[in-house]
Design a protein around this motif. Sequence first.
Motif, PDB file in Angstrom:
ATOM      1  N   ALA A 111      10.121  -1.035   4.899  1.00  0.00           N
ATOM      2  CA  ALA A 111       9.100  -1.707   4.819  1.00  0.00           C
ATOM      3  C   ALA A 111       8.438  -1.832   3.333  1.00  0.00           C
ATOM      4  CB  ALA A 111       7.803  -1.055   5.609  1.00  0.00           C
ATOM      5  N   LEU A 112       8.633  -0.613   2.509  1.00  0.00           N
ATOM      6  CA  LEU A 112       8.136  -0.459   1.030  1.00  0.00           C
ATOM      7  C   LEU A 112       9.063  -1.653   0.385  1.00  0.00           C
ATOM      8  CD1 LEU A 112       6.999   0.876  -1.214  1.00  0.00           C
ATOM      9  CD2 LEU A 112       8.209   2.828  -0.904  1.00  0.00           C
ATOM     10  N   TRP A 113      10.299  -1.689   0.537  1.00  0.00           N
ATOM     11  CA  TRP A 113      11.215  -2.668  -0.140  1.00  0.00           C
ATOM     12  C   TRP A 113      10.898  -3.996   0.213  1.00  0.00           C
ATOM     13  CZ3 TRP A 113      14.279  -1.311  -3.893  1.00  0.00           C
ATOM     14  CH2 TRP A 113      15.102  -2.145  -4.331  1.00  0.00           C
ATOM     15  N   ALA A 114      10.175  -4.246   1.404  1.00  0.00           N
ATOM     16  CA  ALA A 114      10.003  -5.596   1.707  1.00  0.00           C
ATOM     17  C   ALA A 114       8.681  -5.953   0.836  1.00  0.00           C
ATOM     18  CB  ALA A 114       9.444  -5.701   3.120  1.00  0.00           C
ATOM     19  N   GLN A 115       7.909  -4.864   0.282  1.00  0.00           N
ATOM     20  CA  GLN A 115       6.793  -5.508  -0.667  1.00  0.00           C
ATOM     21  C   GLN A 115       7.297  -6.126  -1.946  1.00  0.00           C
ATOM     22  OE1 GLN A 115       3.628  -1.746   0.692  1.00  0.00           O
ATOM     23  NE2 GLN A 115       4.622  -1.871  -1.685  1.00  0.00           N
ATOM     24  N   GLY A 116       8.645  -5.749  -2.109  1.00  0.00           N
ATOM     25  CA  GLY A 116       9.392  -6.510  -3.589  1.00  0.00           C
ATOM     26  C   GLY A 116       9.629  -8.099  -3.467  1.00  0.00           C
ATOM     27  N   LEU A 117       9.576  -8.191  -1.942  1.00  0.00           N
ATOM     28  CA  LEU A 117       9.941  -9.834  -1.804  1.00  0.00           C
ATOM     29  C   LEU A 117       9.096 -10.720  -2.419  1.00  0.00           C
ATOM     30  CD1 LEU A 117      11.479  -9.631   1.780  1.00  0.00           C
ATOM     31  CD2 LEU A 117      12.751  -9.412  -0.175  1.00  0.00           C
ATOM     32  N   PRO A 143       0.714  -1.275   0.047  1.00  0.00           N
ATOM     33  CA  PRO A 143      -0.008  -0.092   0.003  1.00  0.00           C
ATOM     34  C   PRO A 143       0.892   1.391   0.109  1.00  0.00           C
ATOM     35  CG  PRO A 143       0.259  -0.794   2.197  1.00  0.00           C
ATOM     36  CD  PRO A 143       0.870  -1.806   1.544  1.00  0.00           C
ATOM     37  N   ALA A 144       2.106   1.328   0.501  1.00  0.00           N
ATOM     38  CA  ALA A 144       3.083   2.524   0.645  1.00  0.00           C
ATOM     39  C   ALA A 144       3.286   2.886  -0.962  1.00  0.00           C
ATOM     40  CB  ALA A 144       4.155   2.122   1.253  1.00  0.00           C
ATOM     41  N   GLY A 145       2.840   4.140  -1.211  1.00  0.00           N
ATOM     42  CA  GLY A 145       3.122   4.649  -2.612  1.00  0.00           C
ATOM     43  C   GLY A 145       4.520   5.131  -3.110  1.00  0.00           C
ATOM     44  N   VAL A 146       4.559   5.479  -4.172  1.00  0.00           N
ATOM     45  CA  VAL A 146       6.019   6.023  -4.771  1.00  0.00           C
ATOM     46  C   VAL A 146       5.937   7.578  -4.436  1.00  0.00           C
ATOM     47  CG1 VAL A 146       6.342   4.349  -6.334  1.00  0.00           C
ATOM     48  CG2 VAL A 146       5.140   6.419  -6.998  1.00  0.00           C
ATOM     49  N   ASP A 190      10.694   9.166  -8.010  1.00  0.00           N
ATOM     50  CA  ASP A 190      11.824   9.068  -7.223  1.00  0.00           C
ATOM     51  C   ASP A 190      12.361   7.553  -7.071  1.00  0.00           C
ATOM     52  OD1 ASP A 190      13.839   8.676  -5.308  1.00  0.00           O
ATOM     53  OD2 ASP A 190      13.007  10.491  -3.974  1.00  0.00           O
ATOM     54  N   PRO A 191      13.648   6.976  -7.450  1.00  0.00           N
ATOM     55  CA  PRO A 191      13.953   5.652  -7.985  1.00  0.00           C
ATOM     56  C   PRO A 191      14.552   5.178  -6.258  1.00  0.00           C
ATOM     57  CG  PRO A 191      15.513   6.977  -8.870  1.00  0.00           C
ATOM     58  CD  PRO A 191      14.293   7.939  -8.329  1.00  0.00           C
ATOM     59  N   HIS A 192      14.732   6.064  -5.511  1.00  0.00           N
ATOM     60  CA  HIS A 192      15.322   5.487  -4.246  1.00  0.00           C
ATOM     61  C   HIS A 192      14.476   4.804  -3.254  1.00  0.00           C
ATOM     62  CE1 HIS A 192      17.329   8.911  -5.869  1.00  0.00           C
ATOM     63  NE2 HIS A 192      18.548   8.033  -5.823  1.00  0.00           N
ATOM     64  N   LEU A 193      13.695   3.615  -3.675  1.00  0.00           N
ATOM     65  CA  LEU A 193      12.722   3.099  -2.747  1.00  0.00           C
ATOM     66  C   LEU A 193      13.413   2.266  -1.600  1.00  0.00           C
ATOM     67  CD1 LEU A 193      10.936   3.619  -5.266  1.00  0.00           C
ATOM     68  CD2 LEU A 193       9.722   1.693  -4.641  1.00  0.00           C
ATOM     69  N   TRP A 194      14.806   1.682  -1.807  1.00  0.00           N
ATOM     70  CA  TRP A 194      15.284   0.945  -0.904  1.00  0.00           C
ATOM     71  C   TRP A 194      15.439   1.496   0.436  1.00  0.00           C
ATOM     72  CZ3 TRP A 194      17.736   2.893  -5.191  1.00  0.00           C
ATOM     73  CH2 TRP A 194      18.616   3.652  -5.158  1.00  0.00           C
ATOM     74  N   MET A 195      15.427   2.704   0.686  1.00  0.00           N
ATOM     75  CA  MET A 195      15.739   3.539   1.819  1.00  0.00           C
ATOM     76  C   MET A 195      14.389   3.565   2.707  1.00  0.00           C
ATOM     77  SD  MET A 195      18.260   5.432   1.853  1.00  0.00           S
ATOM     78  CE  MET A 195      19.691   5.768   0.874  1.00  0.00           C
ATOM     79  N   ASP A 196      13.264   2.804   2.209  1.00  0.00           N
ATOM     80  CA  ASP A 196      12.172   2.675   3.163  1.00  0.00           C
ATOM     81  C   ASP A 196      11.898   1.194   3.131  1.00  0.00           C
ATOM     82  OD1 ASP A 196       9.581   2.085   4.084  1.00  0.00           O
ATOM     83  OD2 ASP A 196       8.545   3.450   2.886  1.00  0.00           O
TER      84      ASP A 196
END
Length: 331
Positions: free
Chosen positions: A137-143, A116-119, A129-135
Amino acid sequence: MSKRGCRPGWLVAALLSLVSGWAAASPPTVLATTGMIGDTVQAVGGECINTEVLMGPGVDPHLYQASASDVQRFRDAALIAYNGFGLEGQLDNVLARFGERSPTLALAEAAAAQGPAGVIAGDEGYATDPHLWMDAALWAQGLTPLRDALTAIAPDCAGLLAARADLHRSRLLALDAWLAESIATIPAPQRMMISAHDAFAYFGRAYDLEVRGIQGISTSAEAGVADIQRVAGVIAERGIPAIFVETTINPRTVEAVLAAARQRDAEVRIGGSLYGDALGEPGGLAEDLIGMLIANGITLVTALGGEVPPLPDALSPWQGRKRIFMEQLVE
Ligand SMILES: [Zn+2]
């Protein structure tokens, strides 16, 4: 003559067939662009995947161009994993070309698509903004999409990949809570992070830290005099005790801001080096993504007057390197 030389032909043939059977069962190769992508692939893939990383410590993904030998690696990969949202802007052509013949996964784009966390909107030609790994929980959505992409190339490993994805998710979520707890210890007026480029918007949103980049999202443009004076004014006004350099960015811009702020009688110093767009050297705390975010948390909290809390049990594998990192920070 030794016994070795008398080995009968059938035995040699049997051994050869064993070796070739073994080679056929070697794990499929995933080529990851940045260290953050490679670390995440490795965390989920483990022994089931041969993870290779294109960009090493200190390499700027906004500017990275593929060499001839890189092109061969793209050609040979069973899966190409990259960030997306234009981070690897100079690789667009290679990614498009090999994306037609090999499966690809744009991990940041896949994470964002899970909700649910947006860009966060970008600037200077970056729609997002491409730097999503800084969050974390947001990065965990990619797992979940990563697990599925790895299972498609290593189907025998399905159970192991699912278990490893679950473990890594639990660690990222524990990290997310620890970062929020850490940043909250910084006294409110100083809870502001200033660095050379806008890599930290997601970090700021997730962990309640006001973030000011000096030169925008891209690292290819130089900050102007007006940018430098504007940021120096904010530092003097708010009494910000420290600003930060990044491992992949030339510190010149930050030093210019420091000088301009001191001309306004601000007491400000360089608070340390943050990891923005690349992991740290092997063996250090920031050698993986979780360690990199722990290192950034410690650097920020220490320089801005907060107090670093203990790591949760889920992050105990990082405990030893965290202690060494903090000891070196004091020296
Ligand atoms: Zn960047």
